[in-house]
Structures are given as C-alpha cells and as structure tokens.
Scaffold this active site. Structure first.
Site, short mmCIF file in Angstrom:
data_model
loop_
_atom_site.label_atom_id
_atom_site.label_comp_id
_atom_site.label_asym_id
_atom_site.label_seq_id
_atom_site.Cartn_x
_atom_site.Cartn_y
_atom_site.Cartn_z
N GLU A 33 0.86 -1.11 0.09
CA GLU A 33 -0.07 -0.10 0.12
C GLU A 33 0.93 1.22 0.20
O GLU A 33 0.80 2.14 0.91
CB GLU A 33 -1.02 -0.01 1.10
CG GLU A 33 -1.97 -1.09 1.04
CD GLU A 33 -2.90 -0.96 1.90
OE1 GLU A 33 -3.08 -0.07 2.99
OE2 GLU A 33 -4.20 -1.86 1.90
N GLN A 44 -8.31 -11.87 7.59
CA GLN A 44 -7.30 -12.15 7.77
C GLN A 44 -7.30 -13.72 8.30
O GLN A 44 -8.50 -14.15 8.74
CB GLN A 44 -6.16 -11.42 8.57
CG GLN A 44 -5.60 -10.28 7.87
CD GLN A 44 -4.61 -9.59 8.91
OE1 GLN A 44 -4.03 -10.24 9.80
NE2 GLN A 44 -4.48 -8.33 8.50
N GLU A 60 -5.34 -8.23 -0.55
CA GLU A 60 -6.08 -8.07 0.62
C GLU A 60 -7.42 -7.78 0.21
O GLU A 60 -7.68 -7.20 -0.66
CB GLU A 60 -5.61 -6.86 1.37
CG GLU A 60 -4.33 -6.92 2.08
CD GLU A 60 -3.85 -5.68 2.75
OE1 GLU A 60 -4.81 -4.84 3.36
OE2 GLU A 60 -2.53 -5.51 3.11
#
Length: 511
Positions: A197, A369, A320
């Site tokens: 990111e 996650q 993600e």
C-alpha cells in the site's frame, strides 16, 4: 465465461429494499468440453499480519504454553488450517510490513528487541514470531510463503540482505548466520512483495515515484538459481487503476504481478462501516452490492493489463480482500476483531466465483485475515477455538485449487433494487485435479430460493452431490458456546430438479 442477466423483477417491498416474491429462475449451460484457465491454488491464500491476536495467541502461543502446541504453534489452529489445505500465507503485513525490520525477529527470542506496533493498537511487539517462526509455520501447514518486504521505512541494503539471509546456499556471513540460528537449508519463498500500500500506510507515494523505487530495490534482490520468488509490485485499491497502469507501463523487468486491495464495507463509509451482527436486510443487500464491485474493479484493472501487457506475463494479485465492520464494543479498535456470520460465508463464495472467472489474470489472493482479525477463518479465546462460516466455505471450495475452469453461461435475474442490485445467483464450474466435474452455486438473496435449470453438454451427469452451507438467520454465526450453528451439511439433488435455498452456498460434484 459470460454472464447474461434477465431484467430485474421487483414484486414486493420490505422497508426500503425491493425483494422478489417468487423463487428465482436460473439457467446454466455448461460446456464440459470447453476449458478455460487453471484456477491457481494460491487464489485460496491467507494473510497473517502482526495485528491484534492474529499472530500472538491466534497462531503462536510459545513452547511453554498450557495450550497444546508444536514448537509454540497451537495444534488446534494448525490442524484446522491443514484441513482446508491452505496453499499460501502472506506475512508480516500489511501496514506492519513497512515498519518491520527483519533483524529484530531472528536470534534467541529472549534477546530480541521489543518494539511498539504503531499501526495496530500501539501495543508491544516482542518479535517472538520472526523469520524462522514464519517459515516453520508454513512448513507445518504444507503451505508456500509470501513475504512482504519493508520499502516504506527500510533500505535497499536491508531488503537485499534479508533475501540473502533467507535464500543463500553459500558460505556467506548472512547464510551462516541463518545456519547458526537453526536453519541449514535455504528457505523457499513463493512470492516477495516490494512494499505494501505504497499509496497509503506504506509511504503515501505517487505511483511514478514508487516505480523508480521498485526498479531500484528489485535490482538488488538476488537469489541462487531456482530460488527466485515471484516479485510483487504494490498496486492500487478499490476503483483506482492508475497504479496498475503506471506500474505495468513502466516496469519492464523483475515484476511478476501487481497487488490490488478491496474491502467490503456494508456502508462504504470508513467512519461507520456497519455491524458484524444484528443487521437488517438493507445492510445485507448493501454488503452484497459492495462485494460484487470486485468483478467490476478486476475487469477495469485487467483491461489496463491487457493494454500494457498483451502477452499476459503479469498477474493481478488481490492480496487483501474481505469484509470490514465496526469494532466490537469494549474491544481494542486497533485489533480489528469481528464476528463472522453466514453473510461473510456468502461474500466469500461470491468472491471465489469472481476470482475463478478472472483466473487468467488473477493468480493469487489473500483474505484478510487468517485468525482473529477481520474476516477470519478461526476465532480463539485463550485455549478455546471456533471455526467461522468463512472457514467452512474455504473447505468446501478446496476442490477448485488448481482445477481447470469450464466454460458456461448463466442467466439469472437480479436481487435488489435500482443501483443496489446484484445477480441473484452466481456460479463456478471446473474440472478438478481428480478429473471430476464440480459446480459451485451461491444464492445472494436472503429470502427467496432459486430454481436451477442446468444444461450439460460434453459430459454426462444426472445428479449433484456435495455440501451446502446455509442457516435460518442472516447473521447466524458460530460462538465458543455454540460452535456448530453454521456448518456444511450433505447436499444431493437430481439435475432435473435442482434448487438452491435462500442465502446458501453449494459445492457439488456432477456425477
């Protein structure tokens, strides 16, 4: 694979949301003799960041713990993850990756420095779980490793030396240091991310600036022959395609794929995302509409890649993704712990079907996650463990790992109203590595069933036999006191009389 939808049929109203008052009519035409891309097993990858109780307690309890463990890794979690055949684990972040200095996590544990996790809760990070522990963990799982390097606060030298430490087979000082720390043979790395990111927590960079940094860092990531991982560029998120465009147009070597992130927030508002439980149908629909944008966003990024990389050398790695809700009252907000309901299971299956459709470019994904964080497979409370509805979908869909997609068309009406509508039913069809033909179906409508007319050519079958996941309530979930409220049950139906209950997921062999 193409999807055709009938016009939206609105018959009744519930609050502000229109719903269908009759079962959905769905037609699926399967062409078993026409194959598509291989559905890479790494689409079923996991993500384990140093965040909340994801690593500590979730995975690692230490050798002296009263919780049953193998070299410090809790046995119940290991066994559960083995059962769903986790193929890949991403570590150490996430945002944590760009403040992680690998030397803090090697050597005797009682001599490792204690740092502050500034991204997630400001808690102490003991570094008890470091490089060697991570690789032992994935090896215990039988999974591959995806390591994310520190571009944001690290240096070229630091990243290059970590790669040498992990992969060198020479008698260099770094390789010998690894041996002194207990690992003679080099570690195997499947993927290595250069930053995370970089548009945000990884440095708030412009893609043009990141491109030059990537080219510099990648130049010095050297490995022995046969030890080179796939290198991953830090890409964009949500509806942004600029990062994919700039990276694919300006990095012409040492990059195998570009990452992409997208989270499902029921409200699409980061300040008030919505609750994990106790929601109404309007929030169910908003969640489905938001998550189905994944298809649109992947298509947009793939179109950019097709323009800049017509030979198809670059993958789009959705490393993600998942649901993100408001923190539970009374819990540390920075730990991102949330319950997991049937809604999350349906979201998971919808995204799997989307990833399968784009398997030519989408080679790897990592849900956020693995344990105790966001859309987790597993929740723990000290010695207790519970499997979530999301976990069960991963178990049902494991037959699609490295399967070959089969061409099909689906015609379905929509569920919803106006600009908040989604296909009522989505599907996947593939030939598994075992040679069997598998069908996955998801009914996104929480109230109405779906009648499936299935036409099969190129193969013969009369029934669908497998598993179904559903429940009475939209927010049905498993708890430590009631751990089996939502779990798969046997499913069997004749293809001539195939129906799909409301808010359900089915994975079945056609036989």
């Amino acid at each position: 694979m193409q999807r055709f939808r009938f016009p939206l049929l609105i018959i009744g109203m519930l609050g502000a949301t229109a719903i269908n008052a009759a079962p959905h009519e769905v037609q699926i035409d399967i062409h078993a003799g026409q194959t598509g891309a291989v559905i890479n097993k790494d689409i079923y990858g996991q993500f384990a960041e140093h965040l909340g109780r994801g690593i500590y307690e979730g995975v690692w309890v230490g050798k002296d713990s009263e919780i049953a463990n193998t070299n410090g890794f809790r046995n119940d979690v290991l066994n559960a993850l083995r059962d769903i055949q986790v193929p890949l684990v991403r570590w150490p972040g996430g945002c944590f990756a760009d403040e992680y200095h690998w030397r803090d996590g090697i050597g005797p544990r009682d001599e490792r420095p204690v740092k502050v996790n500034t991204h997630w809760g400001g808690v102490e990070e003991t570094n008890a779980f470091g490089t060697h522990e991570f690789f032992e963990f994935v090896e215990l799982l039988g999974a591959d490793a995806y390591v994310n390097g520190n571009l944001g606060s690290g240096s070229v030298r630091e990243m290059a030396e970590w790669m040498e430490y992990m992969t060198s087979d020479k008698n260099s000082t770094l390789a010998n240091e690894r041996r002194e720390n207990g690992r003679d043979e080099p570690f195997d790395i499947a993927y290595f991310g250069i930053g995370n990111e970089s548009w945000g927590c990884g440095g708030h960079m412009r893609p043009q600036y990141y491109v030059d940094l990537y080219r510099q860092y990648a130049t010095f990531l050297k490995t022995p022959p046969g030890k080179r991982p796939k290198l991953v560029g830090s890409g964009g998120h949500t509806d942004d395609t600029e990062w994919t465009d700039v990276l694919s147009a300006n990095i012409d070597r040492d990059m195998d794929g570009i990452s992409y992130h997208f989270y499902t927030l029921p409200t699409s508002d980061w300040q008030k995302k919505g609750a994990a439980l106790g929601f109404d149908e309007s929030m169910w629909l908003a969640t489905m509409e938001r998550t189905y944008r994944m298809d649109e966003y992947i298509r947009a990024n793939v179109a950019v890649l097709d323009e800049n990389d017509p030979d198809g050398e670059l993958g789009l790695y959705v490393d993600e993704w998942g649901t993100w809700y408001d923190a539970e009252p009374g819990r540390e907000p920075g730990f991102l712990y949330q319950q997991n309901s049937l809604r999350d299971a349906v979201v998971t299956a919808v995204n799997f079907n989307i990833f399968h459709e784009h398997a030519k470019r989408v080679h790897m994904t990592n849900i956020a996650q693995m344990v105790n964080v966001l859309q987790a497979m597993i929740l723990t409370d000290k010695e207790k463990m519970v499997l979530t509805p999301t976990y069960h979908v991963y178990g049902m869909y494991k037959v699609f790992q490295d399967a070959t997609a089969i061409e099909f068309e689906i015609q379905t009406d929509n569920y919803g109203e106006g600009d908040k509508s989604v296909p009522a039913v989505t599907a996947s069809v593939a030939k598994g590595k075992d040679g069997k033909l598998y069908l996955a179906l998801v009914n996104l409508d929480p109230k109405e069933s779906a009648s499936i007319e299935l036409n099969l050519s190129g193969a013969s079958a009369t029934q669908a036999v497998g598993q179904i996941l559903t429940a009475e309530k939209m927010d049905a979930h498993n708890s430590f006191t009631q751990p089996e409220v939502v779990k798969p049950k046997a499913f069997s139906a004749k293809l001539s009389n195939l129906s799909l209950p409301a808010k359900s997921v089915v994975v079945a062999e056609l036989k």
